[in-house]
Scaffold this motif. Sequence first.
Motif, PDB file in Angstrom:
ATOM      1  N   LEU A  96     -81.511   9.457 -83.860  1.00  0.00           N
ATOM      2  CA  LEU A  96     -81.349  10.838 -83.405  1.00  0.00           C
ATOM      3  C   LEU A  96     -80.450  10.866 -82.171  1.00  0.00           C
ATOM      4  CD1 LEU A  96     -82.091  13.816 -83.654  1.00  0.00           C
ATOM      5  CD2 LEU A  96     -84.089  13.350 -82.221  1.00  0.00           C
ATOM      6  N   SER A  97     -80.652   9.931 -81.254  1.00  0.00           N
ATOM      7  CA  SER A  97     -79.800   9.831 -80.059  1.00  0.00           C
ATOM      8  C   SER A  97     -78.345   9.571 -80.456  1.00  0.00           C
ATOM      9  CB  SER A  97     -80.273   8.699 -79.145  1.00  0.00           C
ATOM     10  OG  SER A  97     -81.591   8.894 -78.771  1.00  0.00           O
ATOM     11  N   GLY A  98     -78.152   8.655 -81.397  1.00  0.00           N
ATOM     12  CA  GLY A  98     -76.795   8.349 -81.864  1.00  0.00           C
ATOM     13  C   GLY A  98     -76.139   9.548 -82.514  1.00  0.00           C
ATOM     14  N   PHE A  99     -76.907  10.284 -83.303  1.00  0.00           N
ATOM     15  CA  PHE A  99     -76.394  11.488 -83.962  1.00  0.00           C
ATOM     16  C   PHE A  99     -75.952  12.521 -82.931  1.00  0.00           C
ATOM     17  CE2 PHE A  99     -77.041  15.515 -86.270  1.00  0.00           C
ATOM     18  CZ  PHE A  99     -76.247  15.271 -87.386  1.00  0.00           C
ATOM     19  N   CYS A 100     -76.811  12.771 -81.945  1.00  0.00           N
ATOM     20  CA  CYS A 100     -76.478  13.732 -80.880  1.00  0.00           C
ATOM     21  C   CYS A 100     -75.295  13.243 -80.058  1.00  0.00           C
ATOM     22  CB  CYS A 100     -77.686  13.965 -79.977  1.00  0.00           C
ATOM     23  SG  CYS A 100     -79.055  14.773 -80.802  1.00  0.00           S
ATOM     24  N   LEU A 101     -75.277  11.962 -79.750  1.00  0.00           N
ATOM     25  CA  LEU A 101     -74.191  11.383 -78.971  1.00  0.00           C
ATOM     26  C   LEU A 101     -72.864  11.492 -79.716  1.00  0.00           C
ATOM     27  CD1 LEU A 101     -73.742   9.947 -76.276  1.00  0.00           C
ATOM     28  CD2 LEU A 101     -74.106   7.774 -77.456  1.00  0.00           C
ATOM     29  N   PHE A 102     -72.898  11.292 -81.021  1.00  0.00           N
ATOM     30  CA  PHE A 102     -71.692  11.397 -81.839  1.00  0.00           C
ATOM     31  C   PHE A 102     -71.062  12.788 -81.687  1.00  0.00           C
ATOM     32  CE2 PHE A 102     -69.452  12.230 -85.838  1.00  0.00           C
ATOM     33  CZ  PHE A 102     -68.655  11.097 -85.930  1.00  0.00           C
ATOM     34  N   PHE A 103     -71.889  13.814 -81.799  1.00  0.00           N
ATOM     35  CA  PHE A 103     -71.356  15.173 -81.680  1.00  0.00           C
ATOM     36  C   PHE A 103     -70.984  15.521 -80.242  1.00  0.00           C
ATOM     37  CE2 PHE A 103     -73.286  15.441 -85.859  1.00  0.00           C
ATOM     38  CZ  PHE A 103     -72.212  15.969 -86.555  1.00  0.00           C
ATOM     39  N   ALA A 104     -71.675  14.945 -79.268  1.00  0.00           N
ATOM     40  CA  ALA A 104     -71.297  15.163 -77.869  1.00  0.00           C
ATOM     41  C   ALA A 104     -69.918  14.567 -77.591  1.00  0.00           C
ATOM     42  CB  ALA A 104     -72.336  14.531 -76.944  1.00  0.00           C
ATOM     43  N   ASP A 114     -58.996   6.412 -75.592  1.00  0.00           N
ATOM     44  CA  ASP A 114     -59.434   5.077 -76.014  1.00  0.00           C
ATOM     45  C   ASP A 114     -60.950   4.947 -75.969  1.00  0.00           C
ATOM     46  OD1 ASP A 114     -56.856   4.293 -76.453  1.00  0.00           O
ATOM     47  OD2 ASP A 114     -56.620   3.307 -74.506  1.00  0.00           O
ATOM     48  N   LEU A 115     -61.569   5.460 -74.898  1.00  0.00           N
ATOM     49  CA  LEU A 115     -63.024   5.402 -74.800  1.00  0.00           C
ATOM     50  C   LEU A 115     -63.678   6.264 -75.874  1.00  0.00           C
ATOM     51  CD1 LEU A 115     -63.613   5.508 -70.942  1.00  0.00           C
ATOM     52  CD2 LEU A 115     -63.639   3.535 -72.472  1.00  0.00           C
ATOM     53  N   ARG A 116     -63.057   7.374 -76.158  1.00  0.00           N
ATOM     54  CA  ARG A 116     -63.573   8.271 -77.196  1.00  0.00           C
ATOM     55  C   ARG A 116     -63.554   7.576 -78.558  1.00  0.00           C
ATOM     56  NH1 ARG A 116     -61.549  13.318 -79.870  1.00  0.00           N
ATOM     57  NH2 ARG A 116     -63.344  14.680 -79.841  1.00  0.00           N
ATOM     58  N   LEU A 122     -68.257   2.908 -82.524  1.00  0.00           N
ATOM     59  CA  LEU A 122     -69.557   2.251 -82.381  1.00  0.00           C
ATOM     60  C   LEU A 122     -70.681   3.079 -83.005  1.00  0.00           C
ATOM     61  CD1 LEU A 122     -69.301   0.884 -78.740  1.00  0.00           C
ATOM     62  CD2 LEU A 122     -69.672  -0.489 -80.793  1.00  0.00           C
ATOM     63  N   ILE A 123     -70.691   4.358 -82.694  1.00  0.00           N
ATOM     64  CA  ILE A 123     -71.753   5.224 -83.218  1.00  0.00           C
ATOM     65  C   ILE A 123     -71.622   5.347 -84.735  1.00  0.00           C
ATOM     66  CG2 ILE A 123     -72.754   7.527 -83.159  1.00  0.00           C
ATOM     67  CD1 ILE A 123     -71.578   7.705 -80.256  1.00  0.00           C
ATOM     68  N   GLY A 124     -70.405   5.541 -85.207  1.00  0.00           N
ATOM     69  CA  GLY A 124     -70.181   5.629 -86.654  1.00  0.00           C
ATOM     70  C   GLY A 124     -70.599   4.356 -87.365  1.00  0.00           C
ATOM     71  N   SER A 125     -70.259   3.222 -86.777  1.00  0.00           N
ATOM     72  CA  SER A 125     -70.650   1.937 -87.350  1.00  0.00           C
ATOM     73  C   SER A 125     -72.163   1.810 -87.420  1.00  0.00           C
ATOM     74  CB  SER A 125     -70.064   0.799 -86.511  1.00  0.00           C
ATOM     75  OG  SER A 125     -70.594  -0.436 -86.891  1.00  0.00           O
ATOM     76  N   ALA A 126     -72.830   2.205 -86.343  1.00  0.00           N
ATOM     77  CA  ALA A 126     -74.297   2.131 -86.304  1.00  0.00           C
ATOM     78  C   ALA A 126     -74.912   3.004 -87.386  1.00  0.00           C
ATOM     79  CB  ALA A 126     -74.802   2.553 -84.929  1.00  0.00           C
ATOM     80  N   MET A 127     -74.411   4.219 -87.519  1.00  0.00           N
ATOM     81  CA  MET A 127     -74.982   5.145 -88.495  1.00  0.00           C
ATOM     82  C   MET A 127     -74.688   4.713 -89.936  1.00  0.00           C
ATOM     83  SD  MET A 127     -76.630   6.997 -86.707  1.00  0.00           S
ATOM     84  CE  MET A 127     -76.908   8.303 -85.619  1.00  0.00           C
ATOM     85  N   LEU A 128     -73.469   4.260 -90.187  1.00  0.00           N
ATOM     86  CA  LEU A 128     -73.134   3.793 -91.535  1.00  0.00           C
ATOM     87  C   LEU A 128     -73.922   2.548 -91.904  1.00  0.00           C
ATOM     88  CD1 LEU A 128     -69.277   4.361 -91.639  1.00  0.00           C
ATOM     89  CD2 LEU A 128     -71.032   5.570 -92.948  1.00  0.00           C
ATOM     90  N   ILE A 152     -75.334   1.834 -80.388  1.00  0.00           N
ATOM     91  CA  ILE A 152     -75.623   3.135 -79.772  1.00  0.00           C
ATOM     92  C   ILE A 152     -75.787   2.972 -78.259  1.00  0.00           C
ATOM     93  CG2 ILE A 152     -77.346   4.973 -79.611  1.00  0.00           C
ATOM     94  CD1 ILE A 152     -77.668   4.631 -82.697  1.00  0.00           C
ATOM     95  N   CYS A 153     -76.434   1.892 -77.828  1.00  0.00           N
ATOM     96  CA  CYS A 153     -76.592   1.648 -76.381  1.00  0.00           C
ATOM     97  C   CYS A 153     -75.242   1.433 -75.698  1.00  0.00           C
ATOM     98  CB  CYS A 153     -77.476   0.427 -76.136  1.00  0.00           C
ATOM     99  SG  CYS A 153     -79.215   0.736 -76.391  1.00  0.00           S
ATOM    100  N   VAL A 154     -74.375   0.646 -76.314  1.00  0.00           N
ATOM    101  CA  VAL A 154     -73.049   0.400 -75.728  1.00  0.00           C
ATOM    102  C   VAL A 154     -72.255   1.703 -75.687  1.00  0.00           C
ATOM    103  CG1 VAL A 154     -70.850  -0.805 -76.060  1.00  0.00           C
ATOM    104  CG2 VAL A 154     -73.003  -2.045 -76.347  1.00  0.00           C
ATOM    105  N   ALA A 155     -72.311   2.486 -76.756  1.00  0.00           N
ATOM    106  CA  ALA A 155     -71.611   3.781 -76.764  1.00  0.00           C
ATOM    107  C   ALA A 155     -72.162   4.693 -75.670  1.00  0.00           C
ATOM    108  CB  ALA A 155     -71.755   4.442 -78.132  1.00  0.00           C
TER     109      ALA A 155
END
Length: 187
Positions: A96-104, A114-116, A122-128, A152-155
């Motif tokens: 859920l945190s990763g999902f919210c972070l992705f949209f943020a 580059d950071l974006r 990272l988040i996409g990789s985690a979710m996939l 997700i933590c690194v992102a």
Amino acid sequence: YGIVEILDDGFLSELRQKWMESILRHPLLYLRHRLTVFRVMLAWPSFSKWSSYLTRKQGEPKGWIQVGSPGFKAANQIRTVSRNNPIFFAPWIWHLSGFCLFFAVLWNRSMMPDLRRISLSLIGSAMLYSGSFFILGNAPHYRYLWWSHLAICVALIIVLPDIMRILLIRMRVVRAQSVRETRNMES
């Protein structure tokens, strides 16, 4: 360990064929099974369940952790930490945190490109990676989700300074507006 030696290629081929036939014959039943496994995987893990299986006494089968060994102590520490801090070991919270972070990150256009890109990757990789267990996961073990949690933590570490900067700017704007309104009311 010994069961792999018993299974020959012919038996495994026949088993694989029957499994595929069953899936094709009952696709909704298979999807329901996959959903159940995935739901269990994302639920609160119970380390006490598996850590008790890891322990062995003298003379028990190979591959088990000897009582009193460093591995035994580590398994008990993990069990204690997970029991006292279950929120850190709840995969659904990380997802859920990763999902919210992705949209943020998608919403935040002011972030360095580059950071974006790194954060979204990272988040996409985690979710996939985690999502693939809905289709192909062999067992609902928490250990299969460690990459997703790490990514997700690194992102989050990458994105957090930028989010804090945006929040501080917004707080200053709101504060300036309230000061301006207060002055207007006084005059």
